[in-house]
Design a protein around this motif. Structure first.
Motif, short mmCIF file in Angstrom:
data_model
loop_
_atom_site.label_atom_id
_atom_site.label_comp_id
_atom_site.label_asym_id
_atom_site.label_seq_id
_atom_site.Cartn_x
_atom_site.Cartn_y
_atom_site.Cartn_z
N GLU A 85 -13.33 -1.78 0.92
CA GLU A 85 -13.36 -1.06 2.20
C GLU A 85 -14.78 -0.81 2.67
N CYS A 128 -4.37 -4.85 3.42
CA CYS A 128 -3.41 -3.78 3.71
C CYS A 128 -3.86 -2.89 4.87
N GLY A 129 -4.95 -3.24 5.55
CA GLY A 129 -5.34 -2.46 6.73
C GLY A 129 -4.53 -2.91 7.94
N LEU A 178 0.87 -1.19 0.00
CA LEU A 178 0.00 0.00 0.00
C LEU A 178 0.90 1.23 0.00
N ASP A 184 -6.79 9.17 -1.93
CA ASP A 184 -7.92 8.82 -1.05
C ASP A 184 -8.26 10.06 -0.21
N ARG A 219 0.50 4.89 0.03
CA ARG A 219 -0.50 5.96 0.20
C ARG A 219 0.06 7.23 -0.45
N ARG A 235 -1.69 3.29 -4.42
CA ARG A 235 -3.12 3.60 -4.27
C ARG A 235 -3.35 5.03 -4.74
N LYS A 244 -8.93 12.03 5.79
CA LYS A 244 -7.80 12.62 5.03
C LYS A 244 -8.30 13.79 4.20
N MET A 266 -9.57 -1.40 -3.74
CA MET A 266 -9.64 -1.74 -2.32
C MET A 266 -11.07 -2.11 -1.97
N GLY A 320 -9.06 -3.07 2.77
CA GLY A 320 -8.73 -1.95 3.67
C GLY A 320 -9.53 -2.17 4.94
N THR A 321 -8.93 -2.92 5.85
CA THR A 321 -9.72 -3.36 7.00
C THR A 321 -10.05 -2.22 7.97
N ASN A 322 -9.28 -1.12 7.93
CA ASN A 322 -9.61 -0.01 8.83
C ASN A 322 -10.97 0.55 8.46
N ASP A 323 -11.14 0.82 7.16
CA ASP A 323 -12.42 1.36 6.73
C ASP A 323 -13.50 0.28 6.69
N ARG A 368 -13.94 5.42 12.78
CA ARG A 368 -12.62 4.86 13.11
C ARG A 368 -11.78 5.81 13.93
C1 PEP Z 1 -7.90 0.91 5.31
O1 PEP Z 1 -8.92 1.59 5.33
O2 PEP Z 1 -7.77 -0.17 5.92
C2 PEP Z 1 -6.72 1.38 4.57
C3 PEP Z 1 -5.64 0.63 4.44
O3 PEP Z 1 -6.77 2.63 4.08
P1 PEP Z 1 -6.57 3.96 4.97
O4 PEP Z 1 -6.23 3.52 6.37
O5 PEP Z 1 -5.50 4.73 4.31
O6 PEP Z 1 -7.93 4.59 4.87
#
Ligand code: PEP
Ligand code: MG
Length: 799
Positions: free
Chosen positions: A657, A728-729, A530, A571, A532, A568, A576, A655, A678-681, A691
């Motif tokens: 997400e 990639c999260g 990833l 975003d 960014r 990527r 962001k 991704m 993108g496991t965070n989102d 988050r």
């Molecule tokens: C995610 O959302 O998991 C991710 C990898 O992207 P970002 O944290 O940059 O939103």
């Protein structure tokens, strides 16, 4: 001279009333202390605050306590039970708040006794009454013929205080009914339920039985209305039984940073409480008091800068930023003004100035909101400096220890020296909290959400297993030696990710700029999973040119000859924000025009970026792949793929997400070569939990069954299409979860470079079949903790 305590639901009201009263006494005043509002600055009264105020002004001549509303009497009564002041008579008076304070203060300033002052204060309404020709106290309302009655027991913790009383009055106003309420315990009433203040005179508390009587054509509805409100505890029952902001269950401990360590507990001091407002400072004292703010702020800033110079990298940046907040000239001048103009004490002025700033930051959302914790930390440091208290933060130690805290502020975490602090345990926090992210970057094992963390006494030996998410108090000698032996071995990655039976999993790094590439290379990452690209667009008023972008991308590609680099595309939005892309005022930015959606309005941004990536790729030997963030539909994926094809970019992915993308992953695969989770989102949108919110961190846990099952949809689609699924999260940085992801079918995992060694180590200790079993068992679990336990058992971790 007696002391005076002013109790109010509202700090502003109390301060204004005191200011007004002080105008009557021309410089000679008894000691006054204000106890107003509750701990978080909201409306209410707090018994401990009142008790502290009483202690502050205690005098052998006595203390008079004035309250603004009847419901404050309960807190004042409780405060009397909390204090132990032999020889000091403390009296809570029913005197009217403003008139009583003025009249009482005048008599007190003249040196009158407690009795005389109280009488004066109580009689202070007389003049207003006689001028307006009021009758004396209203007699109890007489019962009416043919009325309906109902006896109800009050269930809410504070009884019939001002809010419930007002709710009753407002709810009954539209009804054709005359309603009275009496308190059967005290015999007071009945009082007409058309006036909140009359209802307050009933002094009805939790457990009291009140008799509600109603007459008129809607008497029945009136009784039902009151019955409903009482049964519902006036909406206050939940607040009373649940601890604040902890959610239904902490579900901890949660291991958020891998590794094992053992050591004695060192407790971090509890954070400071908000300082109490006293009487306004006399004019001549104000300038000296204001100068103390400058001195304290600069001492705090200096000490943070000194500590910044002793560390490097991210911790240094965090500390330097904190120092700038500490001696920010506009904050200092606002606090000084509060002292000079309103006579606030320096500590109250600093506290309230930072509070206002924090509210302002919080309301702006995104990255600005993340700085609120820093503001609170700086506020505490400056106030501690002013009060001569121990500076909150990590205690200085030279011997190894395990830090135990309620929660850690960013500046605290940045100061941790991994040579002496060997692990972290916090009571609050979740997998995406600051503690979690920074402890991972420092390579310190960490557990968050540990329910009984604060019961651990200083010196207790504990074994922290951040990989398995377990805490062992008083471990055996054998356990201790095992951990110590392991700790000597540095966990490094040798550049090839695989399980013990040689199932290959590429272990890649997340990078956020050309500057962060060095960390990925020295950690032996197999490539970049990833990249960014937002760093190039930050703090700009317009997008960088194609050439500028191409040379920045080329720097990264050049560092990975022959290796994968997944770029990527931009975003922007939500967490962001970019000034020239994101709309200034979206009601709900996380659900707004962010990620790929910005292309709808600004397609040229994407086109230029793809052109720049293609240009940079042609000059280097990295295996460049491109992916789009925040894809929601198969159409968006197809649109992205065709734009990439037009630029000659051949490996194209998106991704996953959002739940929408996970559910339609099969159709999405029709137009792309790979997907990356993108496991965070994905956790944020699956759980509907911001988050960025610390309060919701446990919901945003990637081990949540719903999140794991959402991921499975994408893995199943990848298997059906015969195409790769990466992750990639942050989830990929958690070694045990990494094994689960491998079991689900992940072909590559991308993470912060520091995590590579830990993830690789765990994978090499397990077979692919064990990963699959761990995945199947974790996905069957109904709680995040259940999923962790199931995975740990399948992977033989912690056994
Ligand atoms: C995610 O959302 O998991 C991710 C990898 O992207 P970002 O944290 O940059 O939103
Ligand atoms: Mg994302």
């Amino acid at each position: 001279m007696i002391g005076v305590v002013v109790v109010s639901h509202s700090p502003q009201l109390a301060r204004s009333a005191v200011d007004l009263a002080l105008e009557m006494v021309h410089g000679v005043s008894p000691r006054i202390s204000i106890a107003a509002g509750v701990y978080d600055g909201s409306t209410g009264t707090d018994a401990t605050q009142i008790a502290a105020s009483i202690a502050e002004v205690a005098s052998p001549d006595g203390v008079l306590v004035l309250v603004d509303l009847g419901s404050a009497v309960l807190s004042a009564g409780l405060a009397l039970e909390l204090i132990d002041l032999p020889g000091v008579e403390v009296r809570v008076t029913s005197a009217p708040f403003v008139e009583g304070l003025m009249a009482g203060l005048v008599r007190a300033a003249a040196g009158s006794s407690l009795d005389e002052v109280e009488r004066e204060a109580r009689d202070s309404l007389e003049s207003k009454r006689s001028q307006l020709g009021d009758p004396a106290d209203a007699p109890p309302e007489a019962p009416t013929e043919g009325e309906l009655t109902l006896d109800l027991r009050l269930r809410n913790p504070s009884g019939l205080h001002i809010r419930p009383a007002s709710m009753i009055v407002l709810a009954l106003t539209p009804l054709d009914a005359t309603v009275t309420i009496a308190n059967l315990r005290t015999g007071s009433g009945p009082r007409l339920a058309n006036s909140p203040t009359k209802l307050l005179t009933l002094a009805a508390q939790k457990g009291d039985i009140v008799r509600v009587s109603a007459s008129g054509t809607q008497a029945r509805e009136a009784l039902d209305t009151v019955r409903g409100m009482v049964a519902d505890g006036f909406g206050e029952l939940e607040q009373a039984t649940e601890p604040p902001a902890s959610g239904p269950s902490r579900g901890g401990p949660i291991g958020v940073s891998p590794g094992r360590a053992v050591g004695p507990v060192v407790r971090m001091p509890e954070p400071l409480e908000s300082p109490h407002g006293g009487a306004p400072l006399p004019g001549p004292d104000r300038s000296g008091a204001a100068d103390r703010i400058d001195a304290a702020s600069s001492a705090v800033a200096q000490s943070l800068r000194a500590r910044a110079s002793s560390v490097s990298g991210e911790p240094r940046a965090v500390l330097e930023a904190a120092a700038t907040l500490a001696d920010d000239p506009s904050t200092i001048s606002e606090a000084r003004a509060a002292v000079l103009e309103r006579g606030e004490s320096p500590e109250v002025a600093v506290w309230s100035t930072f509070e206002r700033l924090a509210e302002d930051f919080a309301s702006q959302g995104g990255r600005i909101r993340e700085r609120v914790a820093d503001l609170h930390d700086i506020r505490n440091r400056v106030v501690a400096q002013l009060l001569g208290r121990e500076i909150p933060g990590v205690p200085a130690r030279t011997e190894p220890f395990v830090l135990v805290a309620r929660d850690l502020a960013p500046a605290d975490t940045a100061l941790l020296d991994p040579a002496v602090c060997v692990a972290i345990i916090t009571r609050e926090g979740g997998p995406n909290s600051h503690t979690a992210i920074l402890s991972r970057s420092l390579g310190l094992p960490a557990l968050v959400s540990v329910d009984d963390a604060l019961d651990l006494a200083n010196g207790t030996i504990v074994l922290v297993d951040g990989t398995a998410g377990t805490l062992t108090v008083d471990p055996t000698e054998a356990q201790i030696s095992e951990v110590r032996a392991q700790a000597v071995a540095v966990v490094e990655f040798d550049g090839v990710g695989h399980t013990s039976d040689d199932h290959r999993v590429q272990l890649l790094a997340n990078v956020g700029s050309p500057a962060s590439v060095a960390g990925a290379i020295s950690a032996a990452a197999e490539g970049v999973g990833l990249f960014r690209t937002e760093f190039l667009f930050l703090d700009r008023s317009e997008a960088p040119s194609v050439d500028e972008q191409a040379s920045a991308y080329a720097e990264v590609f050049a560092a990975f000859p022959g290796k994968r680099v997944i770029v990527r595309t931009l975003d922007a939005g939500a967490d962001k924000p970019l000034a020239f892309v994101t709309q200034a005022k979206e009601t709900n930015p996380a659900l707004g025009v962010r990620g790929y959606r910005t292309t709808w309005r600004r397609p040229e941004l994407l086109e230029d970026q793809l052109a720049a990536i293609a240009l940079a790729e042609s000059a280097h030997r990295a295996k460049v792949e491109v992916m789009a963030p925040m894809i929601d539909t198969p159409d968006e994926a197809a649109d992205f793929a065709s734009r990439c094809a037009a630029h000659g970019l051949s490996m194209v992915g998106v991704m996953i997400e959002t739940p929408a993308a996970a559910i339609t992953a099969q159709e999405i695969f029709a137009s792309v070569d790979f997907v990356s989770l993108g496991t965070n989102d994905l956790a944020q949108y699956t759980m509907a939990a911001d988050r960025e919110s610390a309060d919701l961190a446990l919901l945003g846990d990637p081990w949540q069954p719903a999140v794991l099952r959402m991921m499975r949809l994408a893995f199943d689609a990848g298997a059906a299409a015969g195409k790769p699924v990466s992750v990639c999260g942050e989830a990929a940085s958690d070694p045990m979860l990494a094994a689960v992801l491998v079991g689900l079918g992940a072909s590559s995992l991308s993470m912060s470079p520091r995590a590579l060694g830990h993830v690789s180590q765990l994978l090499r200790g397990v077979t692919f079949d064990e990963c699959r079993d761990a995945a199947a068992d974790a996905l069957d679990a109904s709680t995040p903790q259940g999923a962790r336990t199931a995975a740990a058992s399948a992977l033989r971790i912690g056994s």
